[in-house]
Design a protein around this motif. Structure first.
Motif, PDB file in Angstrom:
ATOM      1  N   LEU A   1       1.495   0.754  -7.768  1.00  0.00           N
ATOM      2  CA  LEU A   1       1.711  -0.144  -6.628  1.00  0.00           C
ATOM      3  C   LEU A   1       0.923  -1.428  -6.887  1.00  0.00           C
ATOM      4  CD1 LEU A   1       1.255   1.915  -3.329  1.00  0.00           C
ATOM      5  CD2 LEU A   1       3.224   0.555  -3.949  1.00  0.00           C
ATOM      6  N   PRO A   2       1.441  -2.554  -6.460  1.00  0.00           N
ATOM      7  CA  PRO A   2       0.613  -3.752  -6.562  1.00  0.00           C
ATOM      8  C   PRO A   2      -0.425  -3.730  -5.435  1.00  0.00           C
ATOM      9  CG  PRO A   2       2.721  -4.307  -5.600  1.00  0.00           C
ATOM     10  CD  PRO A   2       2.767  -2.842  -5.951  1.00  0.00           C
ATOM     11  N   CYS A   3      -1.494  -2.980  -5.637  1.00  0.00           N
ATOM     12  CA  CYS A   3      -2.493  -2.831  -4.581  1.00  0.00           C
ATOM     13  C   CYS A   3      -3.896  -2.785  -5.169  1.00  0.00           C
ATOM     14  CB  CYS A   3      -2.222  -1.573  -3.764  1.00  0.00           C
ATOM     15  SG  CYS A   3      -2.624  -0.034  -4.607  1.00  0.00           S
TER      16      CYS A   3
ATOM     17  N   CYS B   1      -1.900  -3.770  -0.124  1.00  0.00           N
ATOM     18  CA  CYS B   1      -0.758  -4.131  -0.977  1.00  0.00           C
ATOM     19  C   CYS B   1      -0.418  -5.589  -0.710  1.00  0.00           C
ATOM     20  CB  CYS B   1       0.454  -3.270  -0.658  1.00  0.00           C
ATOM     21  SG  CYS B   1       0.274  -1.552  -1.080  1.00  0.00           S
ATOM     22  N   GLY B   2      -0.168  -6.312  -1.777  1.00  0.00           N
ATOM     23  CA  GLY B   2       0.150  -7.730  -1.609  1.00  0.00           C
ATOM     24  C   GLY B   2      -1.037  -8.466  -1.036  1.00  0.00           C
TER      25      GLY B   2
ATOM     26  N   HIS C   1      -1.015  -6.311   3.546  1.00  0.00           N
ATOM     27  CA  HIS C   1      -0.518  -5.020   4.038  1.00  0.00           C
ATOM     28  C   HIS C   1      -1.581  -3.952   3.801  1.00  0.00           C
ATOM     29  CE1 HIS C   1       3.503  -6.472   4.872  1.00  0.00           C
ATOM     30  NE2 HIS C   1       3.508  -7.050   3.679  1.00  0.00           N
TER      31      HIS C   1
ATOM     32  N   HIS D   1      -3.284  -0.306   4.268  1.00  0.00           N
ATOM     33  CA  HIS D   1      -2.840   1.070   4.455  1.00  0.00           C
ATOM     34  C   HIS D   1      -4.024   2.013   4.358  1.00  0.00           C
ATOM     35  CE1 HIS D   1       1.412   0.088   4.193  1.00  0.00           C
ATOM     36  NE2 HIS D   1       1.134  -0.671   3.140  1.00  0.00           N
TER      37      HIS D   1
ATOM     38  N   ARG E   1       3.370   6.189  -2.834  1.00  0.00           N
ATOM     39  CA  ARG E   1       4.117   4.973  -3.199  1.00  0.00           C
ATOM     40  C   ARG E   1       5.488   4.964  -2.526  1.00  0.00           C
ATOM     41  NH1 ARG E   1       8.037   4.041  -7.218  1.00  0.00           N
ATOM     42  NH2 ARG E   1       8.163   1.867  -7.834  1.00  0.00           N
TER      43      ARG E   1
ATOM     44  N   VAL F   1       5.060   4.141   1.099  1.00  0.00           N
ATOM     45  CA  VAL F   1       4.757   2.719   1.292  1.00  0.00           C
ATOM     46  C   VAL F   1       6.040   1.897   1.183  1.00  0.00           C
ATOM     47  CG1 VAL F   1       3.621   0.707   0.236  1.00  0.00           C
ATOM     48  CG2 VAL F   1       2.345   2.825   0.576  1.00  0.00           C
TER      49      VAL F   1
ATOM     50  N   HIS G   1       7.632  -0.410   4.136  1.00  0.00           N
ATOM     51  CA  HIS G   1       7.872  -1.847   3.986  1.00  0.00           C
ATOM     52  C   HIS G   1       9.339  -2.178   4.235  1.00  0.00           C
ATOM     53  CE1 HIS G   1       3.994  -3.409   2.166  1.00  0.00           C
ATOM     54  NE2 HIS G   1       3.773  -2.140   2.415  1.00  0.00           N
TER      55      HIS G   1
END
Length: 150
Positions: free
Chosen positions: A44-46, A75-76, A79, A81, A130, A133, A137
């Protein structure tokens, strides 16, 4: 796929903050939590901002054996979580003993999780998170502006 409701932790469950780097003498379960976080960052891009382990005091008094691994991540840009992977004992009458049970949640909502085996479990947990998520989204993007979802 199944959702197993994880039992509740006792109010006096032990809480440990887990650092990003291994420490001498730390429990092996911390590596497990760190492995989940590592795989999350890979798929994940997190970035993980907090990692903790909670453990029921089953060695001090009668209560269920439960370990919960909490990860907070972003994330990003914004976001946020929170996820929990819970491991607990489930009695299996076919073999007359307990087997490991797993419960996952994302932002306090249950996540469907059915491990294919006990191998590469951190990878399987991270993949389920993932997927949750991504679904979350997509739900946000599909909601018309101004509409509030329960």
């Amino acid at each position: 796929m199944t959702v197993i409701p994880a039992p509740e932790l006792e109010p006096d469950a032990t809480v440990h903050e887990i650092t990003g780097d291994p420490q001498p003498g730390e429990p092996g379960s911390w590596k497990f939590a760190r492995d989940i976080a590592f795989v999350l960052v890979l798929i994940l891009p997190c970035r993980v901002t907090r990692l903790t382990e909670r453990e029921n005091p089953y060695d001090r008094r009668p209560c269920p054996r439960i370990w919960a691994y909490d990860a907070e991540f972003i994330c990003g840009r914004d976001h946020q979580h929170a996820t929990r992977a819970t491991l607990f004992d489930v009695y299996d009458p076919l073999v007359n003993t307990t087997m490991p049970g797993y419960g996952l949640s994302l932002d306090h909502r249950p996540v469907t999780f059915d491990p294919t085996s006990h191998h590469q479990l951190p990878w399987q947990i991270a993949r389920a998170i993932r997927t949750a998520v991504i679904h979350q989204h997509r739900e946000r993007l599909a909601t018309p502006a101004g509409e509030i979802r329960p």
